[in-house]
Each structure stands twice: as C-alpha cells, then as structure tokens.
Design an enzyme around this catalytic site. Structure first.
Site, short mmCIF file in Angstrom:
data_model
loop_
_atom_site.label_atom_id
_atom_site.label_comp_id
_atom_site.label_asym_id
_atom_site.label_seq_id
_atom_site.Cartn_x
_atom_site.Cartn_y
_atom_site.Cartn_z
N GLY A 239 0.76 -1.25 0.00
CA GLY A 239 0.00 0.00 0.00
C GLY A 239 0.78 1.29 0.00
O GLY A 239 0.20 2.37 -0.16
N GLU A 274 3.98 -6.90 1.81
CA GLU A 274 3.51 -7.21 0.45
C GLU A 274 3.60 -5.98 -0.46
O GLU A 274 2.58 -5.50 -0.96
CB GLU A 274 2.06 -7.70 0.50
CG GLU A 274 1.84 -8.94 1.34
CD GLU A 274 0.35 -9.29 1.46
OE1 GLU A 274 -0.52 -8.49 1.05
OE2 GLU A 274 0.06 -10.38 1.98
N GLY A 276 3.95 -3.79 -3.72
CA GLY A 276 3.81 -3.97 -5.16
C GLY A 276 4.29 -2.72 -5.88
O GLY A 276 5.35 -2.69 -6.49
N ARG A 277 3.49 -1.66 -5.72
CA ARG A 277 3.76 -0.42 -6.45
C ARG A 277 5.13 0.18 -6.15
O ARG A 277 5.81 0.67 -7.04
CB ARG A 277 2.66 0.60 -6.08
CG ARG A 277 2.58 1.80 -6.97
CD ARG A 277 1.59 2.81 -6.41
NE ARG A 277 0.31 2.28 -6.05
CZ ARG A 277 -0.79 2.31 -6.81
NH1 ARG A 277 -0.75 2.87 -7.99
NH2 ARG A 277 -1.92 1.79 -6.39
N ARG A 313 -5.14 3.27 -15.83
CA ARG A 313 -5.21 4.01 -14.57
C ARG A 313 -5.82 5.41 -14.71
O ARG A 313 -6.65 5.79 -13.88
CB ARG A 313 -3.84 4.08 -13.88
CG ARG A 313 -3.23 2.69 -13.58
CD ARG A 313 -2.05 2.74 -12.63
NE ARG A 313 -2.47 3.10 -11.30
CZ ARG A 313 -2.36 4.30 -10.78
NH1 ARG A 313 -1.80 5.28 -11.45
NH2 ARG A 313 -2.80 4.54 -9.56
N TYR A 317 -9.15 5.57 -12.56
CA TYR A 317 -9.02 6.23 -11.24
C TYR A 317 -8.73 7.72 -11.37
O TYR A 317 -8.29 8.33 -10.38
CB TYR A 317 -7.84 5.63 -10.44
CG TYR A 317 -7.73 4.13 -10.43
CD1 TYR A 317 -8.72 3.33 -9.85
CD2 TYR A 317 -6.61 3.50 -10.96
CE1 TYR A 317 -8.58 1.95 -9.83
CE2 TYR A 317 -6.46 2.12 -10.94
CZ TYR A 317 -7.46 1.35 -10.37
OH TYR A 317 -7.32 -0.01 -10.34
N CYS A 345 -12.27 4.32 -28.81
CA CYS A 345 -13.52 5.06 -29.02
C CYS A 345 -14.29 5.29 -27.73
O CYS A 345 -15.37 4.74 -27.53
CB CYS A 345 -14.36 4.30 -30.03
SG CYS A 345 -13.47 4.19 -31.57
N1 LLP Z 1 -1.51 -6.90 -0.69
C1 LLP Z 1 -2.80 -6.98 -1.00
C2 LLP Z 1 -3.66 -7.91 -0.27
C3 LLP Z 1 -3.33 -6.19 -2.04
O1 LLP Z 1 -4.62 -6.27 -2.35
C4 LLP Z 1 -2.47 -5.30 -2.73
C5 LLP Z 1 -2.97 -4.47 -3.81
C6 LLP Z 1 -1.12 -5.26 -2.36
C7 LLP Z 1 -0.66 -6.07 -1.33
C8 LLP Z 1 -0.11 -4.37 -3.04
O2 LLP Z 1 -0.41 -3.04 -2.85
P1 LLP Z 1 0.62 -1.92 -3.36
O3 LLP Z 1 1.88 -2.05 -2.53
O4 LLP Z 1 0.90 -2.17 -4.78
O5 LLP Z 1 -0.10 -0.65 -3.12
N2 LLP Z 1 -4.91 -1.19 -9.70
C9 LLP Z 1 -4.75 -0.21 -8.66
C10 LLP Z 1 -4.12 -0.78 -7.44
C11 LLP Z 1 -4.85 -1.98 -6.89
C12 LLP Z 1 -4.17 -2.56 -5.68
C13 LLP Z 1 -4.76 -3.87 -5.34
N3 LLP Z 1 -4.19 -4.50 -4.22
C14 LLP Z 1 -3.97 0.98 -9.22
O6 LLP Z 1 -3.59 0.96 -10.38
O7 LLP Z 1 -3.75 1.95 -8.50
#
Ligand code: LLP
Length: 420
Positions: A239, A274, A276-277, A313, A317, A345
C-alpha cells in the site's frame, strides 16, 4: 530513484537508447529497468533488517515472468491472488515457503494448488473460505497454514476504488468476528493457525492510517495470545504510495518501517510485507508515439498510439501519469495546453487534460512515467488492439520479455461455431 535519464538530449533506460528500442520493436511498448527494480527491492528489504521479516512482492502489480525472475534472484517472496499467479511465481523460482495467498474468492481448485505447493500461508477472508480450506486440506490429508485477513475499519485516505480497509469494503473478516473465527479455526483438524493479515489500501500517501491499523492488529494479537492462540506471522500487506507528480510528497520508507517496528516490533513475530507499487511503479515507462495532433475551437488534442487499454489508470481512477518527450526539447520549443488522448472510441481514453505540453510533431516519441505497476498488468485488447510489448533493460542490453502478438495470434483461442 530510477534509471531512466536523459543523456545528450535523449532518454535512456539504463544504457539503452529508448528511440533505438522504439525503432526496433515499434510503439507503444513498456520498458522496465532491471537496476531500478533491484534497487527498489533491496532498499525496501534492507529497511527491515533487524526484524524477522519476509518481503512478498505483490505480483498483481506486474506479474511478467522475467520481472518475477529478477525478484526471485534477490530472494523475494510473492503475494499471489490466483492460481495463475502461483504458477508464474513457482516457475520463476520463488520459494513456496515465501508465498502468501490473498483474495476474497479463492476457488477450491486454487486452494488445492496452493496446498500442493505447500505455500507459506493462505490469508482467509470469510468463514466460508475457512470451511473450504479445511475441507480441501482434509482431502489432501495435510494441514493448511492460515491467517485471517482482518478488516480494521480504517480509512486509508486514498482513492475509493483502491481503499480496502473500511467495514463496507468486501475485504477481510469483521473485527468483531475475529476472535470467534480464530477460536473455530484452532479447533479444526486440517488447518494450522499461523498468522494475521491486514491490507487497508493502495497508494497511501500518509502513514497515520497504517499506524492506526497496525495498532489494532497488535491489540488483537495480544488478545489471541490470552486465549492460547499464538500468532507467528503478522502480514501487514502493501500500500505504500509513490511519486506520480513532480514534488508530490510520499512517505519515507524509513518512517514506514518505524511505524511497523513501533506497533509490533516487540511481539516476536515474523513480519510479512507485500509491496507492489513501490517496487515496480517507477521502474517502468510506457513509450508511445504521436499519431496526429488536432486543433478545435476549444481544444488542442495530441493523439498518441497508446490508449486506455494499454494503461487504464487515468481512465479508471483519474490517475495522473507524467508525460514527457523522449528527445529533450529545444529551449524555445513552443508550449500550449492540450489533452493527450488515445485512439480508443471512448471519451475516457484520455491520459491527461489541459496539460501544459510542447507542440508535437507527428511521429514524435513520448513516454508516460510511473507505468511499471498496474500498467501492463491491467491491460486488455479492447478495440481489438494487440497487447503491447514489454522490454527489460539491463545496462546496455535489453530483451523483449513479452512480444507483440500479430493479429492471427490475438485470435487463436476464438472459434466460430460450425453452424455459421
Ligand atoms: N496486498 C494486497 C492484499 C493487495 O490487495 C495489494 C494491492 C497489495 C498487497 C499491493 O499493494 P501496493 O503495494 O501495490 O499498493 N490497480 C490499482 C491498485 C490496486 C491494488 C490492489 N491491491 C492501481 O492501479 O492503483
């Protein structure tokens, strides 16, 4: 920090000239920098040195097998959300003992696959899922290591579509239900209660919501201990937000780690993270070309060959992604306000509105920043547009890690019934 830089007026990914890649593979394409991915992972993992932890990359951000291999080589674990992700993670060499499985709707087939691979932990989000896991583990005659994902009812203060920790969201089990579900699970034959999990949302730009949620988790861990349930793994999800706009203030990794250490550092548990981003977001760009420009009485449009199906995105969003020229502009290159749009389109196929940008020529190369996470991963073939190639740059080498399909390949799985 990333390794996309202008040298002598040209954009490079590490030591690879973007315009050169563009003339070899065509546009649009995603380009990632391996050194940036490695750097982001190491910095993230290192900040937790001194506390027992497992960094499980949230592969939904970008599950390309080559990216997974880069991370596997660094010792990363994976946070998966489907059987498909599990297969990719295992093939890339991620240690199953570092794989956690999130998601509200794991099917029995997916649960079976996870148990057969003996992954570290399944994060459960409902009582029905607990029953399913116990049943499938019983059929396999094994014990499933489980955690409950708890919903702390905390506002992550992020976009509502990526906010997951409020009680009205579909995620996690209700706080009031937690103790009784842990109690039920602890009596089951085929589950082994190992953890607790929380994830309140994505692209968080403030640390306070994390602190509030983690504090609640702490209290629950202590309460469970009193009834004889000892939590080994505390999974704090992902997150953490990243820069999309120049000058945007994002939380410092060090401060995030302090929030975690303060909340749960003394509990003697293994912390699962966890991200990701923060690993992939700024490790990738989307390179695109101007097809046409168009002036109307009210607007200037720059029409590019990337579209909402390649990077959704902004449309989904209203997210901002910075757009720049691949060739550095002359100091006197004129600027104007314009909307930069794709060819799909729909009016929502717009990357940015009223953007102060250079007058562009047809065929001019542009790049969209911060596109490494939730870019390619969320792309589609809407408007029958082929998925775009993905390139991994490493030093002066680059490799096509997903190629562009031709039209025939795009339709390989489709069939027209005989009666037609
Ligand atoms: N753990 C869980 C249980 C999650 O659902 C997520 C992301 C993460 C970790 C990783 O979160 P991060 O570190 O990436 O913020 N498509 C959206 C983001 C969706 C995130 C879904 N869950 C966007 O493009 O902003």
């Amino acid at each position: 920090m990333d390794f996309f830089t202008h040298k002598n007026g040209e954009l490079f990914a590490e030591d690879c000239k973007i315009s050169q890649i563009a003339s070899n593979v065509g546009t649009p394409f995603y380009c990632y920098s391996q050194k940036t991915i490695e750097r982001h992972f190491r910095i993230f993992d290192d900040v937790f040195a001194g506390i027992a932890h497992t960094t499980c990359y949230a592969m939904k951000a970008n599950p390309n097998p080559a990216i997974m291999k880069v991370l596997a080589k660094l010792g990363a674990g994976a946070d998966i959300v489907s059987g498909g992700e599990l297969e990719v993670a295992i093939k890339a060499g991620i240690n199953p003992n570092k794989i956690v499985y999130s998601g509200v709707g794991k099917t029995k087939a997916e649960i079976k696959l996870a148990l057969e691979h003996n992954i570290l932990q399944l994060n459960i989000e409902s009582e029905a899922e607990l029953d399913s896991i116990n049943e499938v583990a019983g059929e396999l005659n094994c014990k499933a290591r489980i955690a409950f994902r708890v919903n702390p009812d905390v506002d992550a203060q992020t976009h509502e579509k990526i906010s997951t920790g409020k009680k009205e969201n579909k995620f996690g089990i209700e706080w009031q239900e937690a103790v009784s579900l842990y109690h039920k699970a602890s009596k089951m034959n085929y589950v082994d209660v190992t953890g607790i999990d929380v994830h309140i949302g994505s692209q968080l730009l403030k640390l306070e919501p994390f602190a509030e949620a983690f504090q609640k988790v702490r209290e629950l861990v202590l309460e469970l201990k009193q009834i004889g349930i000892n939590i080994k793994n505390i999974d704090l999800g992902g997150g953490l937000g990243i820069h999309y706009q120049d000058g945007e203030k994002t939380p410092e990794l060090y401060d995030y780690a302090q929030v975690i250490k303060r909340a749960i550092g003394d509990l003697g548990c293994n912390v699962i993270l966890e991200p990701g981003r923060v690993i992939m977001g700024n490790a990738g760009i989307l390179v695109t070309k101007v097809i046409y420009t168009k002036k109307t009485a009210t607007k200037n449009f720059v029409i590019i060959d990337a579209a909402m199906n390649d990077l959704i995105r902004p449309a989904l969003y209203s997210a901002f992604h910075k757009i720049s020229l691949v060739k550095s502009p002359d100091a006197n290159k004129p600027k104007q306000k314009c909307d930069i749009v794709g060819p799909v389109c729909e009016s929502s196929d717009c990357f940015v509105k009223d953007y102060d940008f250079y007058d562009c020529d047809n065929d001019e190369l542009l790049y969209i920043s911060s596109a490494g996470a939730y870019g390619s991963a969320m792309s589609s073939t809407y408007n029958s547009r082929p998925l775009v190639p993905e390139i991994l740059a490493s030093g002066s080498d680059y490799s096509i890690i997903r190629r562009r399909p031709n039209y025939e390949e795009m339709h390989l799985l489709e069939e027209v019934p005989e009666w037609l």
